[in-house]
Design a protein around this motif. Structure first.
Motif, PDB file in Angstrom:
ATOM      1  N   GLN A   1      17.985   3.243  71.228  1.00 44.30           N
ATOM      2  CA  GLN A   1      19.312   2.910  70.696  1.00 44.30           C
ATOM      3  C   GLN A   1      20.407   3.331  71.672  1.00 44.30           C
ATOM      4  O   GLN A   1      21.344   2.591  71.931  1.00 44.30           O
TER       5      GLN A   1
ATOM      6  N   PRO B   1      12.413  12.192  55.813  1.00 44.87           N
ATOM      7  CA  PRO B   1      13.675  11.817  55.205  1.00 44.87           C
ATOM      8  C   PRO B   1      14.267  12.982  54.410  1.00 44.87           C
ATOM      9  O   PRO B   1      13.535  13.846  53.937  1.00 44.87           O
TER      10      PRO B   1
ATOM     11  N   ASP C   1      20.160  -0.765  65.241  1.00 49.02           N
ATOM     12  CA  ASP C   1      19.090  -0.516  64.290  1.00 49.02           C
ATOM     13  C   ASP C   1      19.542   0.645  63.406  1.00 49.02           C
ATOM     14  O   ASP C   1      19.666   1.769  63.866  1.00 49.02           O
TER      15      ASP C   1
ATOM     16  N   ASP D   1      23.799  10.655  59.590  1.00 50.89           N
ATOM     17  CA  ASP D   1      23.930   9.224  59.300  1.00 50.89           C
ATOM     18  C   ASP D   1      25.012   8.970  58.259  1.00 50.89           C
ATOM     19  O   ASP D   1      25.665   7.941  58.264  1.00 50.89           O
TER      20      ASP D   1
ATOM     21  N   ARG E   1      18.220   2.322  61.076  1.00 50.00           N
ATOM     22  CA  ARG E   1      17.293   3.304  60.499  1.00 50.00           C
ATOM     23  C   ARG E   1      17.646   4.738  60.884  1.00 50.00           C
ATOM     24  O   ARG E   1      18.234   4.979  61.923  1.00 50.00           O
ATOM     25  N   SER E   2      17.243   5.661  60.051  1.00 50.15           N
ATOM     26  CA  SER E   2      17.458   7.065  60.388  1.00 50.15           C
ATOM     27  C   SER E   2      16.374   7.494  61.375  1.00 50.15           C
ATOM     28  O   SER E   2      15.209   7.151  61.217  1.00 50.15           O
TER      29      SER E   2
ATOM     30  N   PHE F   1      12.965   6.334  69.537  1.00 47.68           N
ATOM     31  CA  PHE F   1      13.896   5.491  68.780  1.00 47.68           C
ATOM     32  C   PHE F   1      15.340   5.771  69.218  1.00 47.68           C
ATOM     33  O   PHE F   1      16.106   4.863  69.524  1.00 47.68           O
TER      34      PHE F   1
ATOM     35  N   ASP G   1      12.846  11.122  66.024  1.00 48.03           N
ATOM     36  CA  ASP G   1      12.077  10.185  66.826  1.00 48.03           C
ATOM     37  C   ASP G   1      12.821   9.949  68.147  1.00 48.03           C
ATOM     38  O   ASP G   1      13.762   9.165  68.205  1.00 48.03           O
TER      39      ASP G   1
END
Ligand code: SF4
Lengths: 460, 263, 217
Positions: free
Chosen positions: A52, C35, C27, C169, C29-30, A48, A45
């Motif tokens: 960040q 996923p 944030d 991550d 989140r991945s 996103f 994404d």
């Protein structure tokens, strides 16, 4: 400091733009980079990540003093020596000093824009210390006695045939323009340099405040060797490169390679935490980190602060249609393309690059791809405003004043419009429009303007 | 629905047919259309050249010309073509056939007038009421209200300001697809700038036309007859270059194509 | 030599006076659109896909004989093998034939650190790894592997399935941050360049071939 060539942009670009071979090389290379960039972002994404990344870079720059001292403390704990240099002279002197103290005679160097900015290599070579660029593109450019024309693909302006000829002339290889062959030849020559060198210089893509790490991203393995194969490693980078956390790398690693070359990750990422430990078997015994300011701190607190967020990915160059047509050398600066048109006047003075901020159609493609969300084309606009305010181009000022006066008086506007249309075929009007008419036809001028038609009532 | 036409100065003077077509299309879609006669130039050329002070005055004038009775009115306003009534920020729309000039009002007026007490509020509100034509049709009127018929093969050129400042991408294509007989062929590299760039086109003409040549080459590849765009400025530049280089395709504003398709 | 620390910090403080905002919330989140999976087999497929795209290869072997055959088949030159000691400890049963037929040296044989000319002379290096990353086909190396991983022509990594993590991550976490030592090295496929007309060429300075072997018991 040598003369800033960016002052001569207008002459420089005119020389480049007539070079069809150059434009063909550039077009092929940049469009390919643009395509693979697009492809590589499909899996993640982008918005996103960009949000960040922008946030983290903003945090980094706006806490620069805290983060730098944190970084410095940790890097020292890890065994590094830290040196701050306000000017290029100071940075060069320090690196020379380190080299002299250790009787260095051969330095292997990997890519670093900051070393280009401070002209470190010519300086060291001038002092009799052979300093070899080991990134293939940089090596080509160094052999040709040129400067890089792109921040991540330095020899983007050269065709394989030109490179084959260059290798033939300079290192005596046979004439063969197969990139595989040429790369193998470079490997052979440079491998020997790595094995003989006694000092390595690199840049850093990121410095991590909480750990004191220097992070270096590359594809060829030359940075890994430049930082590992000698007893002394010197990192030369800008003070703005610091980021707060190790975990922030999950964002930047995903953005950087995709933005530059359309890879998910570069072949190599080195996270370096100081010299080799007692029990370790490789790595340098001494690590120096030179942090260069050279105008960066003067952007803090100004409208241009966000420019310090740049991670030098080169995406803005690849998408820029102006860059694609004139190439990096036209900019007369180590930083070409959209980011160069910002950084060059900002670091080296607006007076030294008065045309660069104007050399853009403001299409905004740069802003669209920038992985840290710098409003590049809006930054160009605000630079234009500063330059105009400082500059005394009387003719242009006069023109804009009159234009304003006309536009504030609808009656005068109407009349001027009518005259212009009436005399559109006259030699005088044509001459005034020379910069247009030398290259393009003028449209047919209508006899009536819209408002005249509207007023006459024939539209209803 | 009441619409105040925003006709950029060079459209007014050089391409009146684009404005006429816009008027026609909006009326066809059932809008009541007015034209505030005091409007001149939105100030973009000054703004993009770094002359922010000049641009600010023009921005004020532009707003005044839509709201001549507002407290911000200035002494330059004349009675010519005076709008029958004020632009009402709560219910009226300003619509113009140019992504670039609309972007000036929408994205840059608020910043430019931010520190001016009299104008900051009005500018911010006016920005939200100003639309580019295809945007207006897609987002306010409803694209399904429009249909037409025209036999042509066209390509669409995304203007940079339309695309990146206003986010116009599918809207004009949705409109073109509602024209019977019209075939849309996409341009390769359609998001690359054509090289106009306002004063850039005369400050760095060699670069500007090199970019135009790329665009024209891609256009020729599509074999389309007409290059359509939301912005007359791009078209003027491309057409001027095309003529000079001996191309003979047509370059038309989307309002013209729409108007032709409904007549 | 006196540096400019104080001057630069003063300049930064001057500039930043107007613009100090507080720490921003990350944030966590991945950013991955799909996923990644918990299951080794699926992770392995992704890892292998990515590595193969880059010109590397990944395998799973459940017996020592398989590993042994693989190594013998791929190490055909007589330039010698750099063998990391930990590999010998764990996989000695897969190495006996290699050791008896090829010249090799153990990392522990270099008592005072590696000699770069010696290491450069090896044709192959066989190393363990700290982790592999499915998302990108990446190998994560730590400490004592800078030179062998960069100088060998062929790089072999032998490891166990538990080391295969899903994504970046999981790499950029405290576990790897605080693992100790002077470095963390990521290797993603063979060394490569596109500096000549954007044509991809592998094996510029680093390994031309990269093989990852998972030993599944
Ligand atoms: S300005 Fe943005 S796109 Fe350009 S090099 Fe810097 S980070 Fe990359």
């Amino acid at each position: 400091m040598t003369e800033i060539e960016a002052r001569h942009f207008k002459e420089l670009y005119k020389k480049q733009i007539v070079n069809d071979q150059l434009r063909a090389n550039l077009s092929k290379a940049t469009l390919q980079a643009v395509d693979s960039r697009g492809e590589s972002f499909k899996e993640v994404d982008f918005e996103f990540l960009r949000k960040q990344a922008k946030m983290i870079r903003e945090e980094s720059v706006s806490h620069l003093n805290q983060l730098l001292s944190q970084f410095e403390d940790h890097a020292r704990e890890n065994g590094c020596k830290i040196f701050y240099a306000e000017t290029p002279e100071k940075a060069r002197a320090y690196v020379l000093d380190v080299a002299m103290k250790n009787n260095v005679n051969l330095i292997v160097k990997s890519k670093s824009m900051v070393t280009e900015e401070i002209e470190l290599v010519p300086f060291l070579s001038g002092k009799g210390i052979e300093t070899v660029e080991t990134d293939l593109g940089e090596y080509i450019v160094q052999l040709a006695k040129e400067k890089p024309s792109h921040i991540t693909t330095p020899a983007i302006h050269k065709s394989r045939t030109e490179i084959a000829q260059l290798f033939h002339d300079k290192i005596g290889t046979e004439m063969n323009n197969d990139p595989k062959f040429l790369t193998a030849e470079a490997r052979r020559v440079l491998r020997e340099k790595f094995l003989s060198a006694n000092m390595g210089i690199s840049g850093a893509n990121f410095l991590i405040a909480e750990t004191g790490d220097a992070v270096i991203v590359e594809n060829e393995g030359n940075a890994r060797l430049s930082t590992s194969s000698t007893d002394i490693h010197v990192v030369v980078t800008g003070i703005e490169k610091v980021i707060p956390k190790f975990s922030d790398l999950r964002i930047f690693m995903r953005l950087l390679a995709r933005s530059s070359t359309g890879q998910k990750l570069t072949s190599y990422v080195s996270v370096l935490r100081g010299p080799r430990r007692e029990e370790e078997k490789d790595g340098p015994r001494e690590v120096h980190i030179v942090l260069v300011d050279n105008g960066r701190s003067s952007l803090l607190g100004t409208e241009h602060q966000e420019v310090l967020n740049c991670i030098r990915c080169g995406a803005c160059l690849n998408v820029c249609p102006v860059y694609r047509n004139i190439g990096g050398h036209a900019y007369g600066s180590v930083y070409p393309g959209p980011i160069g048109s910002l950084v060059t006047p900002m670091y080296f003075g607006e007076k030294n690059a008065p045309d660069l901020p104007f050399a853009s159609s403001l299409c905004g493609n740069c802003t669209e791809v920038c992985p840290v969300g710098i409003e590049i084309h809006h930054q160009l606009l605000s630079l234009r405003n500063e330059i105009v305010a400082a500059k005394k181009s009387r003719i242009e000022r006069f023109l804009f004043k009159n234009y304003r006066k006309t536009m504030l008086r609808p009656g005068r506007y109407r009349m001027m419009g009518r005259f212009a249309r009436m005399f559109s075929k006259s030699a005088l009007v044509r001459r005034m429009m020379k910069q247009w008419t030398d290259y393009r036809d003028l449209p047919e001028f209508p006899s009536q303007s819209f408002r005249e038609m509207y007023k006459s009532g024939k539209l209803n | 629905m009441r619409v105040f036409l925003f006709v950029p100065c060079f459209v007014d003077q050089l391409f009146p047919n684009v404005a006429v077509s816009t008027l026609k299309v909006l009326q066809h879609l059932g809008c009541e259309v007015l034209f505030p006669g005091d409007q001149t130039c939105c100030g973009q050329p000054a703004y993009n050249s770094g002359y922010f002070d000049e641009a600010r005055l023009m921005a004020m004038h532009q707003i005044n010309s839509f709201m001549p009775n507002s407290p911000t009115r200035n002494h330059y306003s004349t009675s010519l073509g005076k709008t029958e009534s004020e632009f009402d920020l709560k219910r009226d729309y300003a619509v113009g056939p140019s992504g670039s000039c609309v972007a000036m009002i929408r994205n840059f007026y608020p910043g430019l007038l931010e520190t001016d007490q009299r104008y900051s509020q009005v500018a911010a509100e006016f920005a939200t009421r100003t639309f580019e034509l295809t945007e207006f049709i897609n987002n306010v009127v409803g694209v399904e209200k429009f249909s037409g018929k025209l036999n042509a093969i066209v390509s669409f050129h995304d203007s940079c300001h339309g695309l990146r400042e206003l986010g116009i991408k599918d809207g004009p294509r949705n409109i073109l697809r509602r024209i019977d007989g019209l075939k849309l062929v996409e341009l390769p590299y359609n998001e690359v700038c054509c090289g106009f760039g306002g004063t850039f086109s005369v400050k760095f003409p060699e670069i500007s036309v090199a970019m135009a040549d790329e665009k024209l080459k891609n256009f020729s590849q599509t074999k389309a007859d007409i290059l359509v765009s939301t912005d007359t400025s791009c078209l003027m530049h491309l057409q001027g270059r095309a003529k000079r280089e001996g191309f003979n395709q047509r370059f038309a504003h989307i309002a013209e194509i729409m108007a032709e398709s409904i007549s | 030599m006196e540096d400019d620390r104080e001057k630069i910090f003063a300049a930064i403080r001057r500039g930043l006076r107007k613009d100090q905002h507080s720490d921003t919330e990350r944030d966590g989140r991945s950013p991955l659109n799909t996923p990644l999976f918990a299951d080794f087999q699926m992770r392995f497929e992704k890892f292998s896909d990515e590595l193969v795209k880059l010109g590397g290869e990944a395998y799973v072997f459940s017996d020592y004989q398989g590993i042994s055959d693989f190594l013998l088949e791929h190490i055909t030159d007589d330039a010698g093998v750099f063998l990391y000691d930990e590999i010998r400890e764990k996989y000695d049963r897969a190495l006996s034939e290699l050791k008896s037929t090829r010249a090799y040296k153990l990392s522990t044989d270099f008592e005072n650190g590696y000699d770069k000319r010696d290491v450069a002379a090896f044709g192959s290096a066989i190393l363990p790894c700290a982790a592999c990353i499915a998302e990108t086909g990446t190998i994560v190396l730590r400490n004592n592997m800078r030179l062998p991983a960069a100088l060998a022509t062929r790089l072999f990594v032998i490891t166990e399935p538990a080391r295969l993590i899903a994504s970046l991550d999981e790499l950029f976490t405290e576990k790897f941050r605080d693992a100790g030592g002077s470095n963390l090295f990521l290797v993603t496929g063979p060394s490569r360049t596109a500096d000549i007309e954007k044509e991809l060429v592998t094996g510029v300075h680093g390994p031309k071939e990269v093989y990852v072997i998972f030993h599944k018991e």
